[in-house]
Design an enzyme around this catalytic site. Structure first.
Site, PDB file in Angstrom:
ATOM      1  N   GLY A   6       6.721  -2.139 -13.599  1.00 44.29           N
ATOM      2  CA  GLY A   6       5.682  -2.347 -12.588  1.00 44.29           C
ATOM      3  C   GLY A   6       4.343  -2.514 -13.296  1.00 44.29           C
ATOM      4  O   GLY A   6       4.292  -2.814 -14.500  1.00 44.29           O
ATOM      5  N   GLU A  48      -2.881  -4.476   5.901  1.00 48.84           N
ATOM      6  CA  GLU A  48      -2.689  -5.785   5.264  1.00 48.84           C
ATOM      7  C   GLU A  48      -1.531  -6.547   5.921  1.00 48.84           C
ATOM      8  O   GLU A  48      -1.596  -7.762   6.095  1.00 48.84           O
ATOM      9  CB  GLU A  48      -2.487  -5.611   3.760  1.00 48.84           C
ATOM     10  CG  GLU A  48      -3.761  -5.045   3.119  1.00 48.84           C
ATOM     11  CD  GLU A  48      -3.800  -5.115   1.601  1.00 48.84           C
ATOM     12  OE1 GLU A  48      -2.751  -4.919   0.968  1.00 48.84           O
ATOM     13  OE2 GLU A  48      -4.883  -5.376   1.058  1.00 48.84           O
TER      14      GLU A  48
HETATM   15  P1  NAD Z   1      -1.262   5.311   2.912  1.00 47.46           P
HETATM   16  O1  NAD Z   1      -0.975   6.703   2.538  1.00 47.46           O
HETATM   17  O2  NAD Z   1      -2.483   4.638   2.434  1.00 47.46           O
HETATM   18  O3  NAD Z   1      -1.261   5.182   4.529  1.00 47.46           O
HETATM   19  C1  NAD Z   1      -0.278   5.773   5.364  1.00 47.46           C
HETATM   20  C2  NAD Z   1      -0.865   5.985   6.757  1.00 47.46           C
HETATM   21  O4  NAD Z   1       0.183   6.421   7.619  1.00 47.46           O
HETATM   22  C3  NAD Z   1      -1.944   7.057   6.785  1.00 47.46           C
HETATM   23  O5  NAD Z   1      -3.051   6.593   7.519  1.00 47.46           O
HETATM   24  C4  NAD Z   1      -1.256   8.239   7.484  1.00 47.46           C
HETATM   25  O6  NAD Z   1      -2.143   9.037   8.224  1.00 47.46           O
HETATM   26  C5  NAD Z   1      -0.271   7.523   8.398  1.00 47.46           C
HETATM   27  N1  NAD Z   1       0.894   8.366   8.758  1.00 47.46           N
HETATM   28  C6  NAD Z   1       1.612   9.190   7.935  1.00 47.46           C
HETATM   29  N2  NAD Z   1       2.601   9.784   8.646  1.00 47.46           N
HETATM   30  C7  NAD Z   1       2.514   9.345   9.921  1.00 47.46           C
HETATM   31  C8  NAD Z   1       3.249   9.592  11.125  1.00 47.46           C
HETATM   32  N3  NAD Z   1       4.304  10.417  11.186  1.00 47.46           N
HETATM   33  N4  NAD Z   1       2.863   8.964  12.259  1.00 47.46           N
HETATM   34  C9  NAD Z   1       1.810   8.099  12.257  1.00 47.46           C
HETATM   35  N5  NAD Z   1       1.082   7.848  11.160  1.00 47.46           N
HETATM   36  C10 NAD Z   1       1.423   8.438   9.998  1.00 47.46           C
HETATM   37  O7  NAD Z   1       0.069   4.510   2.489  1.00 47.46           O
HETATM   38  P2  NAD Z   1       0.292   2.988   2.096  1.00 47.46           P
HETATM   39  O8  NAD Z   1      -0.442   2.094   2.979  1.00 47.46           O
HETATM   40  O9  NAD Z   1       1.770   2.849   1.991  1.00 47.46           O
HETATM   41  O10 NAD Z   1      -0.310   2.897   0.646  1.00 47.46           O
HETATM   42  C11 NAD Z   1       0.282   3.630  -0.426  1.00 47.46           C
HETATM   43  C12 NAD Z   1      -0.660   3.703  -1.600  1.00 47.46           C
HETATM   44  O11 NAD Z   1      -0.896   2.390  -2.119  1.00 47.46           O
HETATM   45  C13 NAD Z   1      -1.997   4.278  -1.207  1.00 47.46           C
HETATM   46  O12 NAD Z   1      -2.417   5.157  -2.206  1.00 47.46           O
HETATM   47  C14 NAD Z   1      -2.912   3.082  -1.127  1.00 47.46           C
HETATM   48  O13 NAD Z   1      -4.225   3.403  -1.558  1.00 47.46           O
HETATM   49  C15 NAD Z   1      -2.260   2.082  -2.084  1.00 47.46           C
HETATM   50  N6  NAD Z   1      -2.448   0.710  -1.587  1.00 47.46           N
HETATM   51  C16 NAD Z   1      -3.645   0.110  -1.842  1.00 47.46           C
HETATM   52  C17 NAD Z   1      -3.871  -1.180  -1.381  1.00 47.46           C
HETATM   53  C18 NAD Z   1      -5.195  -1.846  -1.675  1.00 47.46           C
HETATM   54  O14 NAD Z   1      -5.966  -1.317  -2.456  1.00 47.46           O
HETATM   55  N7  NAD Z   1      -5.495  -2.965  -1.044  1.00 47.46           N
HETATM   56  C19 NAD Z   1      -2.871  -1.859  -0.656  1.00 47.46           C
HETATM   57  C20 NAD Z   1      -1.660  -1.212  -0.405  1.00 47.46           C
HETATM   58  C21 NAD Z   1      -1.470   0.087  -0.867  1.00 47.46           C
END
Ligand code: NAD
Length: 401
Positions: free
Chosen positions: A12, A167
């Site tokens: 990765g 996204e």
């Molecule tokens: P995330 O942790 O950023 O978001 C998950 C969301 O789901 C949170 O808002 C959380 O409150 C919600 N959630 C969790 N359990 C829930 C439930 N039971 N019911 C309803 N809502 C619930 O996860 P992600 O989007 O998969 O991203 C993973 C990682 O990758 C993060 O650290 C993120 O910063 C990173 N990422 C960054 C980018 C970018 O910089 N553009 C893009 C994709 C991912």
């Protein structure tokens, strides 16, 4: 004296960047890379595959196109266990590989949080295969509406409102008119719902940017339900809790993007971990194991400012990889390792092809300019883990669409 064996697990952002650094430095090491697939994929662009904007090949490239076969031995196999007492890695094929130094960069998996039905009925976006499967599920249901006339075939629930969800929502709402033409369904009857446990949307951005992002998606038809944790996923519905009451929303497509955890190999190998992440030392090694580095989504690095570990991103994974390469140079020269320091360059979230929100250099950006920044970041990452030729083939140069 034979060379020391350095083994890198995972191709990765973290693993491949480490390999690129090691092969460039010409260190006196016998280097092996082990990865499940023959290819690297851009995990930051999986939402494009899931929405059908780009095929899986667009966001992936062969590992062999990046590694120098004279310097790096590539093994395509799946790591099943790390036996840290024996300094050995077990592979699915039954083989074992021994190491003097190990870099664990095995990445992330979907996190179900133990919620009923997630594994059976939720469609995660964690790799090319799952993103393609989510796309097929969406296409199948939208197409099926013509025969079924069942409103749930036109209903999509996106679970959580984190980066990946936002996204994906940006991408899917942009593509909807094209999909309606292709599969002949009434676009105005499509119901896209995003259910978020926390009361505030996009808390990682300023209020101004968060409002902009939410407004854009709402105008494109997304219905946000907030402060409502999801309690169960059923075959064609999502159960969530609102003010102490359980409610249910029907949908044939349920995208599970509520967060990720580090590889389960970490727990199965007996490392002290939380959600597949190991709290590493300041030089990114595992406590008590100075020859084992843990980087990318399997590591947790404390951000002294916030008092919480940094979020896992491609950006920090590649910065950690550079630190490992630097540390190895120091180790081989008999010098002490230095502490990893991270300066985030900022964050951008795409809202579809020509729109985004972002914060960098202490400034907020939104709209077209932020979307250009997003493409620039993806292109830069391609150069950081790939080659100029990979960038030319896979890069994003469609700034004027
Ligand atoms: P995330 O942790 O950023 O978001 C998950 C969301 O789901 C949170 O808002 C959380 O409150 C919600 N959630 C969790 N359990 C829930 C439930 N039971 N019911 C309803 N809502 C619930 O996860 P992600 O989007 O998969 O991203 C993973 C990682 O990758 C993060 O650290 C993120 O910063 C990173 N990422 C960054 C980018 C970018 O910089 N553009 C893009 C994709 C991912």
């Amino acid at each position: 004296m034979s060379k020391k064996k350095m083994v890198v697990l995972g191709a990765g952002y973290a693993g491949l960047r480490t390999i690129k650094g090691l092969q460039k430095k010409n260190m006196d090491l016998d280097i092996t890379l082990i990865n499940k697939n023959s290819y690297h994929y851009e995990a930051t662009q999986l939402h494009e595959v899931a929405a059908g904007t780009n095929p899986g090949e667009k966001i992936s490239f062969e590992v062999k196109d990046v590694i120098d076969a004279n310097k790096v031995n590539f093994i395509q196999d799946e790591v099943t266990k790390i036996n840290h007492e024996a300094n050995e890695v077990s592979l699915k094929s039954g083989k074992t590989v021994s190491y003097d130094y190990l870099v664990v960069a095995l990445g992330f998996e979907s996190e179900s949080f133990g919620i009923k039905g997630v594994d059976e009925f939720g469609w995660p976006l964690v790799d090319i295969k799952t993103a393609e499967a989510a796309k097929e599920q969406l296409d199948k249901n939208l197409k099926n509406y013509q025969l079924s006339k069942d409103p749930k075939d036109l209903s999509v629930v996106v679970c959580g409102a984190g980066f990946t969800s936002i996204e994906y929502l940006g991408e899917i709402t942009n593509r909807l008119p094209k999909l309606a033409d292709k599969f002949n369904f009434p676009a105005n009857e499509v119901k896209i719902t995003c259910i978020e446990a926390m009361p505030k949307l996009l808390p990682m951005f300023s209020e101004n940017l968060a409002d902009y992002g939410v407004d854009v998606l709402k105008k494109r038809g997304v219905d946000f339900i907030v402060g409502t944790p999801i309690k169960e996923i059923k075959e064609s519905s999502v159960v969530y809790e609102q003010e102490g009451e359980l409610k249910e929303i029907e949908a044939s497509t349920i995208v599970w993007t509520t967060g990720v955890r580090g590889s389960s190999v970490i727990g199965e190998s007996g490392f002290e971990e939380r959600r597949g992440r190991v709290m590493v030392e300041s030089d990114l090694t595992v406590p008590g194991q100075p020859n084992v580095f843990m980087i990318g989504d399997v590591s947790a690095v404390m951000d002294e400012e916030s008092g919480r570990p940094y979020p896992t991103t491609a950006q920090i994974a590649m910065a950690q990889a550079d630190h490992v390469v630097d540390t190895m140079e120091r180790k081989l020269a008999g010098q002490e390792p230095t502490a990893f320091k991270y300066n985030s360059l900022g964050t951008v979230a795409s809202l579809g092809n020509n729109d985004a929100i972002g914060h960098t250099m202490n400034k907020d950006f939104k709209g077209y300019i932020a979307s250009v920044m997003k493409k620039g970041i993806a292109d830069k990452s391609l150069l950081q883990v790939g080659t100029p030729s990979v960038l030319l083939k896979k890069g994003r140069f469609d700034f004027y669409h």
